[in-house]
Scaffold this active site. Structure first.
Site, PDB file in Angstrom:
ATOM      1  N   LYS A  30       0.821  -1.228   0.000  1.00 53.59           N
ATOM      2  CA  LYS A  30       0.000   0.000   0.000  1.00 53.59           C
ATOM      3  C   LYS A  30       0.843   1.262   0.000  1.00 53.59           C
ATOM      4  CE  LYS A  30      -2.159  -0.510   3.924  1.00 53.59           C
ATOM      5  NZ  LYS A  30      -1.836  -1.858   4.385  1.00 53.59           N
ATOM      6  N   ARG A 144      10.819  -7.007   4.561  1.00 60.18           N
ATOM      7  CA  ARG A 144      10.861  -5.620   5.005  1.00 60.18           C
ATOM      8  C   ARG A 144      11.449  -5.515   6.411  1.00 60.18           C
ATOM      9  NH1 ARG A 144       5.320  -2.411   4.720  1.00 60.18           N
ATOM     10  NH2 ARG A 144       4.847  -3.524   6.613  1.00 60.18           N
ATOM     11  N   ARG A 150      11.884  -2.303  10.712  1.00 56.02           N
ATOM     12  CA  ARG A 150      10.650  -1.837  11.337  1.00 56.02           C
ATOM     13  C   ARG A 150      10.365  -2.700  12.556  1.00 56.02           C
ATOM     14  NH1 ARG A 150       5.629  -0.029   7.582  1.00 56.02           N
ATOM     15  NH2 ARG A 150       4.528  -0.976   9.345  1.00 56.02           N
TER      16      ARG A 150
HETATM   17  P1  AMP Z   1       1.020   1.054   8.464  1.00 60.88           P
HETATM   18  O1  AMP Z   1       2.251   1.828   8.188  1.00 60.88           O
HETATM   19  O2  AMP Z   1      -0.188   1.586   7.741  1.00 60.88           O
HETATM   20  O3  AMP Z   1       1.188  -0.425   8.284  1.00 60.88           O
HETATM   21  O4  AMP Z   1       0.687   1.274  10.027  1.00 60.88           O
HETATM   22  C1  AMP Z   1       1.588   0.862  11.026  1.00 60.88           C
HETATM   23  C2  AMP Z   1       0.896   0.826  12.384  1.00 60.88           C
HETATM   24  O5  AMP Z   1       0.400   2.125  12.721  1.00 60.88           O
HETATM   25  C3  AMP Z   1      -0.306  -0.087  12.485  1.00 60.88           C
HETATM   26  O6  AMP Z   1       0.047  -1.435  12.738  1.00 60.88           O
HETATM   27  C4  AMP Z   1      -1.039   0.544  13.669  1.00 60.88           C
HETATM   28  O7  AMP Z   1      -0.408   0.228  14.893  1.00 60.88           O
HETATM   29  C5  AMP Z   1      -0.835   2.032  13.423  1.00 60.88           C
HETATM   30  N1  AMP Z   1      -1.896   2.589  12.550  1.00 60.88           N
HETATM   31  C6  AMP Z   1      -1.741   3.127  11.309  1.00 60.88           C
HETATM   32  N2  AMP Z   1      -2.901   3.550  10.814  1.00 60.88           N
HETATM   33  C7  AMP Z   1      -3.836   3.281  11.755  1.00 60.88           C
HETATM   34  C8  AMP Z   1      -5.244   3.454  11.823  1.00 60.88           C
HETATM   35  N3  AMP Z   1      -5.935   3.985  10.804  1.00 60.88           N
HETATM   36  N4  AMP Z   1      -5.873   3.058  12.962  1.00 60.88           N
HETATM   37  C9  AMP Z   1      -5.192   2.527  13.987  1.00 60.88           C
HETATM   38  N5  AMP Z   1      -3.880   2.310  13.977  1.00 60.88           N
HETATM   39  C10 AMP Z   1      -3.194   2.685  12.871  1.00 60.88           C
END
Ligand code: AMP
Length: 203
Positions: A30, A144, A150
């Site tokens: 994404k 990753r 990460r």
């Molecule tokens: P991502 O980079 O989109 O994979 O997000 C990494 C982490 O950020 C997720 O595993 C959540 O802990 C937090 N996170 C990101 N977006 C959201 C959201 N819309 N709602 C809740 N937690 C989020």
């Protein structure tokens, strides 16, 4: 063709065809795709995960509040996430198309986005749903973990993130499917191939 000659130039104030949401399970690519699409089209990418990680790096209050959730692969509480998105949207003109990346992830967030959009003269135009088999997601997430260090890409946390996605985010897909907004795009192939499919779906 006469219309185009006499029509007033509203290009500066015309609303967009609506904001876009890019969705899909963790590891589907994404973030990479959202970045490419936003860059080539001049859209604003709003990645909630990136914003949270940035706050953690800068050691802000929000950063210290959300750090544990990200480390455990859990979702940040809806109220915190929604407040952060509201603050971001307040700085973006309704005529600028936003590409939401990683938001909304719960039905409560999707409902909040509808309310915020109404309030701010915006609307969701389409949901681009990236799809890939679980093995491809796991391979990508494990890769990753090594490449980007990460903290939320360890095997247990990866498993947790996939589970949380199934439980909390699948229903968001149905929420938008009911409104006929979902466009499914295969995330199998090279990065440019997938970008091309998304570009077409976004039109
Ligand atoms: P991502 O980079 O989109 O994979 O997000 C990494 C982490 O950020 C997720 O595993 C959540 O802990 C937090 N996170 C990101 N977006 C959201 C959201 N819309 N709602 C809740 N937690 C989020």
């Amino acid at each position: 063709m006469t219309e185009s000659v006499s029509a007033p130039d509203t290009s500066g104030i015309r609303s967009t065809d609506g904001d876009l949401i890019i969705m899909g399970p963790p590891g589907v690519g994404k973030g990479t795709q959202a970045k490419a699409l936003a860059q080539e089209n001049g859209w604003v990418q709003l990645s909630t995960g990136e914003v949270f990680r940035d706050h953690i790096r800068r050691q802000t209050d929000l950063g210290s509040r959300v750090k544990g959730y990200l480390e455990r692969g859990e979702y940040v509480p809806d109220d915190v996430t929604i407040r952060m998105v509201r603050a971001k949207l307040e700085d973006i003109s309704p005529s600028t198309r936003v590409l939401f990346d990683g938001f909304p992830r719960t039905v409560a967030q999707a409902e909040a986005l509808d309310r915020l959009s109404d309030e701010m003269g915006r609307q969701v135009g389409a949901v681009l749903l990236l799809d890939a088999p679980r093995e491809a997601l796991l391979a990508r997430l494990n890769g990753r973990a090594t490449a980007e260090h990460r903290a939320d890409d360890t095997p247990e946390i990866i498993a947790n993130r996939l589970e949380v996605y199934e439980e909390q985010t699948r229903p968001v897909i149905s929420y938008y499917e009911d409104r006929g907004l979902v466009k499914r795009v295969s995330a199998v192939g090279s990065v440019p191939e997938i970008t091309a499919r998304l570009r077409e779906a976004a039109e």
